[in-house]
Every structure is written in C-alpha cells, then in structure tokens.
Design a protein around this motif. Sequence first.
Motif, PDB file in Angstrom:
ATOM      1  N   THR A 463      78.873   4.370  38.428  1.00 31.41           N
ATOM      2  CA  THR A 463      78.470   2.966  38.377  1.00 31.41           C
ATOM      3  C   THR A 463      79.415   2.087  39.183  1.00 31.41           C
ATOM      4  N   ALA A 464      80.717   2.351  39.075  1.00 30.73           N
ATOM      5  CA  ALA A 464      81.708   1.479  39.694  1.00 30.73           C
ATOM      6  C   ALA A 464      81.657   1.517  41.215  1.00 30.73           C
ATOM      7  N   LEU A 465      81.344   2.688  41.777  1.00 26.28           N
ATOM      8  CA  LEU A 465      81.435   2.846  43.228  1.00 26.28           C
ATOM      9  C   LEU A 465      80.196   2.386  43.983  1.00 26.28           C
ATOM     10  N   ARG A 466      79.125   2.067  43.287  1.00 26.12           N
ATOM     11  CA  ARG A 466      77.860   1.763  43.970  1.00 26.12           C
ATOM     12  C   ARG A 466      77.974   0.592  44.925  1.00 26.12           C
ATOM     13  N   ASP A 467      78.682  -0.444  44.524  1.00 22.20           N
ATOM     14  CA  ASP A 467      78.698  -1.684  45.307  1.00 22.20           C
ATOM     15  C   ASP A 467      79.977  -1.895  46.102  1.00 22.20           C
ATOM     16  N   LEU A 468      80.860  -0.892  46.126  1.00 28.13           N
ATOM     17  CA  LEU A 468      82.108  -1.059  46.865  1.00 28.13           C
ATOM     18  C   LEU A 468      81.887  -0.829  48.354  1.00 28.13           C
ATOM     19  N   PRO A 469      82.649  -1.486  49.216  1.00 30.90           N
ATOM     20  CA  PRO A 469      82.481  -1.312  50.664  1.00 30.90           C
ATOM     21  C   PRO A 469      82.663   0.151  51.076  1.00 30.90           C
ATOM     22  N   ASP A 470      81.816   0.606  51.969  1.00 31.21           N
ATOM     23  CA  ASP A 470      81.850   1.999  52.419  1.00 31.21           C
ATOM     24  C   ASP A 470      82.972   2.170  53.430  1.00 31.21           C
ATOM     25  N   THR A 471      83.991   2.917  53.063  1.00 30.07           N
ATOM     26  CA  THR A 471      85.144   3.174  53.933  1.00 30.07           C
ATOM     27  C   THR A 471      85.421   4.670  53.940  1.00 30.07           C
ATOM     28  N   PRO A 472      86.195   5.163  54.911  1.00 33.65           N
ATOM     29  CA  PRO A 472      86.575   6.584  54.880  1.00 33.65           C
ATOM     30  C   PRO A 472      87.302   6.970  53.603  1.00 33.65           C
ATOM     31  N   ASP A 473      88.086   6.060  53.051  1.00 30.67           N
ATOM     32  CA  ASP A 473      88.793   6.370  51.803  1.00 30.67           C
ATOM     33  C   ASP A 473      87.797   6.552  50.658  1.00 30.67           C
ATOM     34  N   LEU A 474      86.784   5.697  50.593  1.00 34.19           N
ATOM     35  CA  LEU A 474      85.769   5.839  49.551  1.00 34.19           C
ATOM     36  C   LEU A 474      84.994   7.130  49.726  1.00 34.19           C
ATOM     37  N   ALA A 475      84.671   7.485  50.972  1.00 34.64           N
ATOM     38  CA  ALA A 475      83.964   8.738  51.220  1.00 34.64           C
ATOM     39  C   ALA A 475      84.793   9.932  50.748  1.00 34.64           C
ATOM     40  N   ALA A 476      86.103   9.889  50.977  1.00 31.32           N
ATOM     41  CA  ALA A 476      86.984  10.968  50.517  1.00 31.32           C
ATOM     42  C   ALA A 476      87.025  11.025  48.993  1.00 31.32           C
ATOM     43  N   LEU A 477      87.040   9.876  48.355  1.00 35.65           N
ATOM     44  CA  LEU A 477      87.049   9.845  46.896  1.00 35.65           C
ATOM     45  C   LEU A 477      85.770  10.438  46.328  1.00 35.65           C
TER      46      LEU A 477
END
Length: 509
Positions: A463-477
Amino acid sequence: MTPYSYPRSPPVHRSPTAEAEVADELAVVRPGLVPRYEAELPGARAAVLSRLWRGLAHDPLPWVVRGERSGDGLTLRLSDGRRLHGPRPDPYATGAYVCVVRLDEAEYDDPARLVTDLAVPHSASFAAELGHSVASLALSRAAQEGRGPDAWPESDWAWEQRIVDGHPFHPTCRSRPGFSVAEQLAYGPEHRPVVELGLVPVRAEECLVTGVWPRELRDGERVVLPVHPWQAAHVLKRGCEEWRAAHPLMSLRTLALPGGPHVKTSLSARLTSSVRDISLPSVAASAMLSGFAETPAARTDGLLHITRTLGAAAAGSPDFAAVLRESPQTYATGGERVLPVAALATTGLPRSPGWLARFARLALGVGLRLLELGVALEAHGQNLLVILSPAGDPLRLVYRDLADIRVSPARLARHGITVPDLPARMVTDDERALRRKLFGSLVAGALAGTAGSGAALAEALETALRDLPDTPDLAALRADPLPTKALTLMRLSPRTAGDQWAELPNPLV
C-alpha cells in the motif's frame, strides 16, 4: 577434518550460568524480585532463541552448507555433517516463536547451550553474551510486574523506558556484560531509574570542543564534561562531582535532562554489537554534520526534522567524551507526541493495517527522498522517531544521531548540494552501500519491527509504495533481496571490522 569440523565430546563441567549468577545477585539487592525473575526465564530463553534462529537461518555463516525446507520446518546442514532443525523462520517476526531447536537428536531451549555445543569459532564468547542476554531480559521483564499500560506519556524519556525487550532481531538484545544486577537496576532505562550524571573538569588545551559548549559546563580555563556514573567507576576509575539528575533513554548511555537537552555519554561497555564510546572524528565533525543535514531535510516538505547537535567535547579519548543534542520534543506542538519508532509496539497502533501502511508511506517517502538527494539514514527504531497527532495519526518524522549516516557526493552534486569535509567512512557513491544503509535499518529494521511479521510488513509496503515517485532506489526495494545486518555472523566474527550483511527474502516478491 574440514575447516569447520570440530570434536564434539560433551563438556565435563559447565561454569555457573549467567541466569544463576543474576539470581544470586538479585537475592542480595532485590530479593523480592527473585520469584518473578525465575518465572520470566523460559520466555526470555525463547525470545533470544528466536532471534538466534533467525540469524542461523539467514546469515551467511561459513559452516552452514545449505538449508532444506520441509513442511513448516527448516534443516541446516553443517559442514561437519551435523544438522540443525527448527521451525521455518519468518525473518520479520518479533517476539518468541521458537521454543526448541534440535542439533542432530538433542533438543535445546537455551540459546547459550546450543551455541556452546555447536563449538564453532568464537562460539564460547558468543554463548556467554547470549546467556547474559537471556538473564538480563528476564530481569527487565520481571521489573515490569504490576506496571499496567500507562496513559500516553508526556515526557520523551517515558516513551523510551517502555521498551523492555531491546532490539527486536538481535540475539544479544539485552546483553550488558560488565554491569552488575545492581547497576542494571540503577541505569537500565526499562527499570525507570533517575541517574545522577557526574562532572569531570579538563584543561581546555587538552579538550576538543565543537559547536557551542554551554557556560554551565565551563570553569575558568577548564572544560567540564558530563560523565555517566558507570563510566566514571569502571573506566575512568575516578570520583566526580554530581551534576544533574537525568533519565536514561533506550540507548542507556544517552540521558534526558528534564526541560533540557539530551546528553550522549561515553559508555565503554558492549551493548548488543558495539562498545558505546564516542569517537574523536565524530566529535570533530558533529557541528558541521548537524548543519549540513538541515539542507536535505529542508527538501522533504516539512516531513523530516533533524535534531541539532548543540555541542560536543572529548578529552583526548573516545572513553571520555560527551555530546549535547536537542530533544526531539522540540518539534512537537499542540498535543502532539514524539516517540521512537521502537516504542510504537507499546501503543497498539500498529495492529491496524491502515495505520501501519500510512506510517510506512511516511517513513519510506522521507527515506527514499533523502536517498535520492544523496543521504542514506540509519533509520532504525532508535534513531527514527515519529510525531503523532493527538488522535495517533503519523504526521512527521524526527531523526537523531547522524554519526552513522552515509553520504554520496555524486548524488548530492546532482542536486546542487555541497558535501562538507566529513569523516571518510561516511562518504560513498556505492549504490549498494547506500541502499543497504537505508533499507537494512528502515525496512528490515524499523518497519519490520513495527509490523511484527512478514505478512503484515508485505501488506503495509504494498500500500505504501503505490504512490511514491518511481526511482531506481524504489525499483531495487521492490525487486531485490532485502539487506539486513548479519548480527549473528558479526558476533561470531569479532576480528572482522565493520558491518557484515545478510539478504532476506523480499516480502514484496
């Protein structure tokens, strides 16, 4: 015989256990607490054994050949042919969920005895730490008898003193070697003592001072350093003038002065993994680092506050230093509460999936934003605090103790931020190191400890990650195994400097 194959003859004699030693001391200093202490020992063994089993199952231990899952169990094949068997571990679970682990045909409910009989390199010293951890945890729990759930405290230290069990994933979560029972009762925050800090004067030319050292702590040509009474007695080996009564926070060596700052003292004892002194480079960099951190924090739309370091001083040794730091309460207004994330489990709030998702979004949004800018926080449950509304909603974050952050010059340069002259160990452009620092502390640490299970953590993250900006760090997470400090491996590798790492199954995959 392989490098990790050892004689396994049963020990002829075992020295008195830490459990028995604590019971004997307790019978002298607090005899009325002995029955409760003894009643708490089985639960304390299970709590420490659960943390140990997590490490045995997931840390890259050189003498574990492979793991084999069957049903609800896990068998670890050791290099000398033995087998360790226990329940399939949830690496994100907290509490005591492992009561017995089997080594070949022998069953163990005592983590210290299990590690002793494993007889791997450095197991004797680690077993001693585990024994202390069990005994101190039982003592900490015993002292809570009769204390019902308090109303939400008004003071910052009262929140921190509600944390009884220590680190949710570290097998030496309550190990305090060098502390007698009387000293644990006198100084351990979970026992809610008042501690009289001492003062020791030092000639100004012998002292490194940064920031603004208060007039109250100067005496003519001398600088006066606050000293923890345990440090004065056991390390400095000198008496000192009593200064002010203070309340120990969850780190034990940091104390809150009522109505004043927090005082971080040197405490040359091993608590969990580290000896808690204050390095001279960290004193030298403290004011500069505190000023630098305000720039990236200002780019979080007001969602992150950094407690300022007011002053720091060291008398030529990490064993004799102190840091004065702003209280996180500074950032609460209008009935808001500030509490360390580790204390959230005492509020009942995380039991709501919706609340946990909102908190995870706040924490990850801030953490990933700073990581994008070039600052990786060590945002575990002690360093990271949350500001709650009077109704309990997560509003903003407070971060304290910048000594272990990592800073990327390349990332900062892309955002027009100048890097000050920081200690070399803090500076890296290695993306893996930066992500390890944040993800290992925030996701595998603070959020997992708050969630209490892999299933709850996965639901909150989705739920938390749905609206966060898409970055390489988020993709790795989202996709990579989740890094975490290999806490058991580190205690079994005392000659290896620095952090060592394990990889946990990603709860989102």
